[in-house]
Scaffold this motif. Structure first.
Motif, PDB file in Angstrom:
ATOM      1  N   LYS A  92       0.824  -1.210   0.000  1.00 23.77           N
ATOM      2  CA  LYS A  92       0.000   0.000   0.000  1.00 23.77           C
ATOM      3  C   LYS A  92       0.855   1.257   0.000  1.00 23.77           C
ATOM      4  O   LYS A  92       0.608   2.217  -0.740  1.00 23.77           O
ATOM      5  N   HIS A  95       2.690   1.831  -3.374  1.00 23.41           N
ATOM      6  CA  HIS A  95       1.851   2.395  -4.437  1.00 23.41           C
ATOM      7  C   HIS A  95       1.719   3.918  -4.352  1.00 23.41           C
ATOM      8  O   HIS A  95       1.262   4.552  -5.297  1.00 23.41           O
ATOM      9  N   THR A  96       2.118   4.499  -3.232  1.00 22.68           N
ATOM     10  CA  THR A  96       2.031   5.958  -3.078  1.00 22.68           C
ATOM     11  C   THR A  96       3.301   6.671  -3.535  1.00 22.68           C
ATOM     12  O   THR A  96       3.322   7.897  -3.617  1.00 22.68           O
ATOM     13  N   TYR A 101       7.521   1.326  -8.533  1.00 27.80           N
ATOM     14  CA  TYR A 101       6.629   0.205  -8.802  1.00 27.80           C
ATOM     15  C   TYR A 101       6.869  -0.907  -7.780  1.00 27.80           C
ATOM     16  O   TYR A 101       7.971  -1.053  -7.252  1.00 27.80           O
ATOM     17  N   ASN A 114       1.541  -3.676 -12.742  1.00 23.02           N
ATOM     18  CA  ASN A 114       1.795  -2.574 -13.663  1.00 23.02           C
ATOM     19  C   ASN A 114       2.723  -3.068 -14.768  1.00 23.02           C
ATOM     20  O   ASN A 114       3.658  -3.829 -14.492  1.00 23.02           O
TER      21      ASN A 114
END
Length: 261
Positions: A92, A95-96, A101, A114
């Motif tokens: 989590k 992803h910020t 990636y 991705n």
């Protein structure tokens, strides 16, 4: 007498063109004759390492995914899994991070969500078994580590996003754009220490080679610890000896010289 030799891959056994010097295979055969175990100790995926050593894979050891997964002659020796709940928290956060990636590294495959072209070039370089999924949290596999591929830099960028997890997971800067997070206390050095106990091999009977920060603990696991000439300055501080650079065939040259092969 040396009984175990473990070497990192990128920046160490591999040259800057991602190649293994052909002389290595001659030296490997001599090590085999002397019953010296040779191990590839890398942040790379096990299946990627097997592909790189296809012709000799049945006669060597693989300390893969930064010590989380160890295989010897096709048999699983060690498996150090990461708690699933913590892994999901790391994903989590990953992803910020802008321009970064996430790779969920499992025992069966590496999972990504991705397919950015630049990212895929890196994934294909280090992972042989890859599965593209819609949601990393739905993956069911033994989780070895969570890896961040950060094009803004791992040491000076993505690492700071996970400082609150230093007491929960093992965080390793594995390369300029790579950050690996494993179960707390798990690293290449721990894997080697466990192997030494399992195989009755002493600290002074072990030789290791490395170049980056994910090799720090490995340097402490062996008396014959070598930092490459091209190694990170912090690794050179903890290694006992120096080897020529990866582009100067440093690993093979040192093994030949010290073992008089």
């Amino acid at each position: 007498m040396i009984k175990l030799i473990a070497t990192d891959m990128d920046g160490t056994l591999l040259d800057s063109n991602n190649k293994i010097n052909p002389e290595f295979y001659e030296v490997f055969e001599k090590l085999k004759e002397k019953d010296i175990i040779f191990a590839a100790a890398s942040g790379r995926q096990y299946y990627n390492l097997v592909d790189r050593f296809e012709d000799i894979k049945d006669n060597m050891m693989f300390i893969a995914e930064n010590g989380t997964f160890v295989m010897h002659k096709g048999k699983e020796i060690l498996l150090n899994s990461l708690d699933r709940r913590i892994a999901l928290e790391l994903i989590k956060i990953g992803h910020t991070i802008e321009n970064a990636y996430v790779i969920l590294c499992g025992k069966k495959a590496a999972y990504i969500d991705n397919t950015d072209k630049r990212f895929m070039e890196q994934v294909n370089k280090y992972y042989a078994k890859v599965k593209i999924v819609d949601d990393l949290s739905k993956v069911h596999d033994d989780i070895l580590k969570v890896t961040i591929c950060d094009f803004n830099g791992s040491e000076n960028n993505s690492y700071k996003y996970f400082t609150d997890y230093n007491d929960k997971v093992q965080i390793a800067v594995a390369g300029e754009i790579w950050l690996d997070m494993m179960a707390k206390g798990v690293n290449k050095g721990l894997a080697i220490s466990k192997l030494q106990k399992l195989l009755n091999i002493k600290h002074e009977e072990t030789m290791v080679f490395g170049d980056y920060l994910n090799d720090l603990e490995m340097m402490q696991s062996a008396y014959h610890s070598y930092a490459m000439e091209n190694a990170h300055s912090d690794l050179k501080k903890v290694a006992r000896f120096m080897a020529k650079s990866n582009d100067d065939n440093g690993v093979v040259r040192t093994i030949k010289e010290k073992l008089e092969l």
